[in-house]
Design a protein around this motif. Structure first.
Motif, PDB file in Angstrom:
ATOM      1  N   GLN A 196      38.885  25.765  31.897  1.00 21.92           N
ATOM      2  CA  GLN A 196      38.211  25.484  33.160  1.00 21.92           C
ATOM      3  C   GLN A 196      38.350  24.002  33.507  1.00 21.92           C
ATOM      4  O   GLN A 196      38.154  23.140  32.657  1.00 21.92           O
ATOM      5  CB  GLN A 196      36.736  25.861  33.015  1.00 21.92           C
ATOM      6  CG  GLN A 196      35.989  25.936  34.296  1.00 21.92           C
ATOM      7  CD  GLN A 196      34.538  26.367  34.062  1.00 21.92           C
ATOM      8  OE1 GLN A 196      33.929  25.978  33.083  1.00 21.92           O
ATOM      9  NE2 GLN A 196      34.018  27.168  34.966  1.00 21.92           N
TER      10      GLN A 196
ATOM     11  N   THR B  39      39.325  39.371  44.102  1.00 21.99           N
ATOM     12  CA  THR B  39      38.682  39.133  42.806  1.00 21.99           C
ATOM     13  C   THR B  39      37.248  39.670  42.739  1.00 21.99           C
ATOM     14  O   THR B  39      36.589  39.511  41.713  1.00 21.99           O
ATOM     15  CB  THR B  39      38.660  37.628  42.489  1.00 21.99           C
ATOM     16  OG1 THR B  39      37.985  36.941  43.546  1.00 21.99           O
ATOM     17  CG2 THR B  39      40.063  37.089  42.329  1.00 21.99           C
TER      18      THR B  39
ATOM     19  N   ARG C 154      34.520  38.623  44.353  1.00 20.84           N
ATOM     20  CA  ARG C 154      33.595  37.496  44.194  1.00 20.84           C
ATOM     21  C   ARG C 154      32.987  37.071  45.539  1.00 20.84           C
ATOM     22  O   ARG C 154      32.654  35.913  45.726  1.00 20.84           O
ATOM     23  CB  ARG C 154      34.324  36.285  43.583  1.00 20.84           C
ATOM     24  CG  ARG C 154      34.909  36.507  42.209  1.00 20.84           C
ATOM     25  CD  ARG C 154      33.824  36.505  41.160  1.00 20.84           C
ATOM     26  NE  ARG C 154      34.338  36.445  39.801  1.00 20.84           N
ATOM     27  CZ  ARG C 154      34.674  37.496  39.072  1.00 20.84           C
ATOM     28  NH1 ARG C 154      34.585  38.704  39.579  1.00 20.84           N
ATOM     29  NH2 ARG C 154      35.107  37.350  37.840  1.00 20.84           N
TER      30      ARG C 154
ATOM     31  N   GLN D 298      29.638  34.582  46.129  1.00 20.14           N
ATOM     32  CA  GLN D 298      29.266  33.951  44.868  1.00 20.14           C
ATOM     33  C   GLN D 298      29.590  32.465  44.827  1.00 20.14           C
ATOM     34  O   GLN D 298      29.081  31.747  43.968  1.00 20.14           O
ATOM     35  CB  GLN D 298      29.973  34.647  43.704  1.00 20.14           C
ATOM     36  CG  GLN D 298      29.521  36.075  43.506  1.00 20.14           C
ATOM     37  CD  GLN D 298      30.167  36.708  42.285  1.00 20.14           C
ATOM     38  OE1 GLN D 298      30.683  36.010  41.421  1.00 20.14           O
ATOM     39  NE2 GLN D 298      30.138  38.026  42.226  1.00 20.14           N
ATOM     40  N   TYR D 299      30.451  31.994  45.742  1.00 21.14           N
ATOM     41  CA  TYR D 299      30.876  30.597  45.709  1.00 21.14           C
ATOM     42  C   TYR D 299      30.727  29.950  47.086  1.00 21.14           C
ATOM     43  O   TYR D 299      30.952  30.593  48.104  1.00 21.14           O
ATOM     44  CB  TYR D 299      32.339  30.480  45.270  1.00 21.14           C
ATOM     45  CG  TYR D 299      32.577  30.901  43.845  1.00 21.14           C
ATOM     46  CD1 TYR D 299      32.216  30.077  42.796  1.00 21.14           C
ATOM     47  CD2 TYR D 299      33.160  32.127  43.549  1.00 21.14           C
ATOM     48  CE1 TYR D 299      32.430  30.444  41.478  1.00 21.14           C
ATOM     49  CE2 TYR D 299      33.383  32.505  42.241  1.00 21.14           C
ATOM     50  CZ  TYR D 299      33.020  31.667  41.210  1.00 21.14           C
ATOM     51  OH  TYR D 299      33.232  32.047  39.920  1.00 21.14           O
TER      52      TYR D 299
ATOM     53  N   THR E  42      41.091  29.849  40.438  1.00 21.88           N
ATOM     54  CA  THR E  42      41.713  29.978  39.120  1.00 21.88           C
ATOM     55  C   THR E  42      41.350  28.803  38.212  1.00 21.88           C
ATOM     56  O   THR E  42      41.361  28.943  36.991  1.00 21.88           O
ATOM     57  CB  THR E  42      43.240  30.082  39.225  1.00 21.88           C
ATOM     58  OG1 THR E  42      43.752  28.937  39.892  1.00 21.88           O
ATOM     59  CG2 THR E  42      43.633  31.327  39.979  1.00 21.88           C
TER      60      THR E  42
ATOM     61  N   TYR F 246      38.316  27.378  38.355  1.00 23.94           N
ATOM     62  CA  TYR F 246      36.928  27.617  37.980  1.00 23.94           C
ATOM     63  C   TYR F 246      36.815  28.781  37.006  1.00 23.94           C
ATOM     64  O   TYR F 246      36.048  28.730  36.052  1.00 23.94           O
ATOM     65  CB  TYR F 246      36.073  27.876  39.229  1.00 23.94           C
ATOM     66  CG  TYR F 246      34.597  27.698  38.968  1.00 23.94           C
ATOM     67  CD1 TYR F 246      34.002  26.453  39.097  1.00 23.94           C
ATOM     68  CD2 TYR F 246      33.807  28.763  38.562  1.00 23.94           C
ATOM     69  CE1 TYR F 246      32.658  26.269  38.843  1.00 23.94           C
ATOM     70  CE2 TYR F 246      32.462  28.597  38.304  1.00 23.94           C
ATOM     71  CZ  TYR F 246      31.895  27.352  38.449  1.00 23.94           C
ATOM     72  OH  TYR F 246      30.561  27.167  38.175  1.00 23.94           O
ATOM     73  N   GLU F 247      37.569  29.865  37.266  1.00 25.78           N
ATOM     74  CA  GLU F 247      37.578  31.031  36.393  1.00 25.78           C
ATOM     75  C   GLU F 247      39.015  31.344  35.997  1.00 25.78           C
ATOM     76  O   GLU F 247      39.697  32.105  36.680  1.00 25.78           O
ATOM     77  CB  GLU F 247      36.979  32.256  37.097  1.00 25.78           C
ATOM     78  CG  GLU F 247      35.475  32.239  37.218  1.00 25.78           C
ATOM     79  CD  GLU F 247      34.951  33.565  37.730  1.00 25.78           C
ATOM     80  OE1 GLU F 247      35.117  34.585  37.028  1.00 25.78           O
ATOM     81  OE2 GLU F 247      34.382  33.572  38.821  1.00 25.78           O
TER      82      GLU F 247
ATOM     83  N   ALA G 219      40.299  33.286  33.968  1.00 25.01           N
ATOM     84  CA  ALA G 219      40.577  34.703  33.714  1.00 25.01           C
ATOM     85  C   ALA G 219      41.048  35.425  34.977  1.00 25.01           C
ATOM     86  O   ALA G 219      41.714  36.464  34.892  1.00 25.01           O
ATOM     87  CB  ALA G 219      39.330  35.389  33.174  1.00 25.01           C
ATOM     88  N   LEU G 220      40.744  34.870  36.152  1.00 24.51           N
ATOM     89  CA  LEU G 220      41.133  35.507  37.416  1.00 24.51           C
ATOM     90  C   LEU G 220      42.571  35.191  37.816  1.00 24.51           C
ATOM     91  O   LEU G 220      43.063  35.726  38.801  1.00 24.51           O
ATOM     92  CB  LEU G 220      40.201  35.059  38.547  1.00 24.51           C
ATOM     93  CG  LEU G 220      38.731  35.433  38.414  1.00 24.51           C
ATOM     94  CD1 LEU G 220      37.937  34.847  39.569  1.00 24.51           C
ATOM     95  CD2 LEU G 220      38.572  36.936  38.363  1.00 24.51           C
ATOM     96  N   ARG G 221      43.230  34.314  37.082  1.00 25.37           N
ATOM     97  CA  ARG G 221      44.562  33.850  37.474  1.00 25.37           C
ATOM     98  C   ARG G 221      45.556  35.004  37.632  1.00 25.37           C
ATOM     99  O   ARG G 221      46.333  35.035  38.587  1.00 25.37           O
ATOM    100  CB  ARG G 221      45.082  32.826  36.476  1.00 25.37           C
ATOM    101  CG  ARG G 221      46.440  32.263  36.857  1.00 25.37           C
ATOM    102  CD  ARG G 221      46.858  31.118  35.972  1.00 25.37           C
ATOM    103  NE  ARG G 221      48.226  30.747  36.221  1.00 25.37           N
ATOM    104  CZ  ARG G 221      48.611  29.926  37.179  1.00 25.37           C
ATOM    105  NH1 ARG G 221      47.718  29.392  37.977  1.00 25.37           N
ATOM    106  NH2 ARG G 221      49.881  29.642  37.358  1.00 25.37           N
TER     107      ARG G 221
END
Length: 174
Positions: free
Chosen positions: A42, A99, A101, A104-105, A132, A134-135, A137-139
Motif C-alpha cells: 500500500q 471493484t 467499492r 466507500q472512498y 490499486t 490503496y488496495e 489486491a484490486l489491481r
C-alpha cells in the motif's frame, strides 16, 4: 544388479510419473507460500491518502483517494456540477463499479487541459491508479478491465500545406 535398478529407462510418460515420486507436491507447497505474499504494498501519503496521476488526450488529472462516503470533487466543485453530462459521471464511477467499492472512498481531483471528455477519462485513469495503490489486491480486477492502461490516442497535429491534419485544400485545375 543393484546398478540396473537405479538406471531405469523411461519409455513412456507413465514411467516418468513413477520415477519422479512426490517432487511436484514439494514444489506446489513452495509456490503456494510465495503466492500468499502480496506483490505490491500500500502506498499512502502522510494524511492516509493514495495519490495518482491520470492522463487522457491532452488532459492531466491529479487524484487523491481516501476512505469516505463516496463524494467526488473535481477542481473544487462537485462532480454533478463539473461533469454535467451523466455519461461523463458514469465514466468516472466505472472503477468503483468494477471493484464493488461504490460509496466507500472520497475523491479529490484537479484536472487541467483538454475537453470534458478527455478530463473524465483522465480522472477515471487516476482513480484506477489510486485505487490499486490503496488496495493492491484490486489491481488484477482493475487491470483486467483495462483501466490502468493509458489511452495513448491524441489529436494529430496540423501539417503545412494542408487545411487540417490530413484534409487538403480544394483542388482547382484552372
Amino acid at each position: 544388479m543393484a546398478d540396473e535398478t537405479k538406471n531405469e529407462t523411461v519409455s513412456d510418460l507413465a514411467d516418468l510419473k513413477d520415477i519422479a515420486g512426490d517432487a511436484p507436491e514439494g514444489d506446489a507447497v513452495e509456490i503456494a507460500a510465495v503466492a500468499e505474499v502480496p506483490l505490491r504494498e500500500q502506498e499512502l501519503d502522510q494524511y492516509g491518502r493514495a495519490y495518482a496521476t491520470g492522463r487522457r488526450k491532452d488532459a492531466v488529472a491529479r487524484v487523491w483517494l481516501k476512505p469516505g462516503t463516496g463524494k467526488v470533487t473535481v477542481n473544487g466543485r462537485d462532480q454533478e456540477v463539473y461533469f454535467a453530462r451523466p455519461t461523463l459521471r458514469l465514466i468516472i464511477n466505472q472503477p468503483f463499479a468494477i471493484t464493488e467499492r461504490e460509496g466507500q472512498y472520497d475523491i479529490v481531483a484537479t484536472v487541467r487541459g483538454g475537453g470534458l471528455s478527455g478530463q473524465a477519462g483522465a480522472v477515471k485513469h487516476g482513480i484506477s491508479q489510486a485505487l490499486t495503490k490503496y488496495e493492491p489486491a484490486l489491481r488484477a480486477t482493475v487491470k483486467a478491465a483495462g483501466f490502468l492502461t493509458r489511452d495513448s490516442r491524441v489529436v494529430e497535429r496540423k501539417k503545412y500545406g494542408r487545411a487540417k491534419a490530413r484534409k487538403s485544400f480544394q483542388f482547382s485545375k484552372r
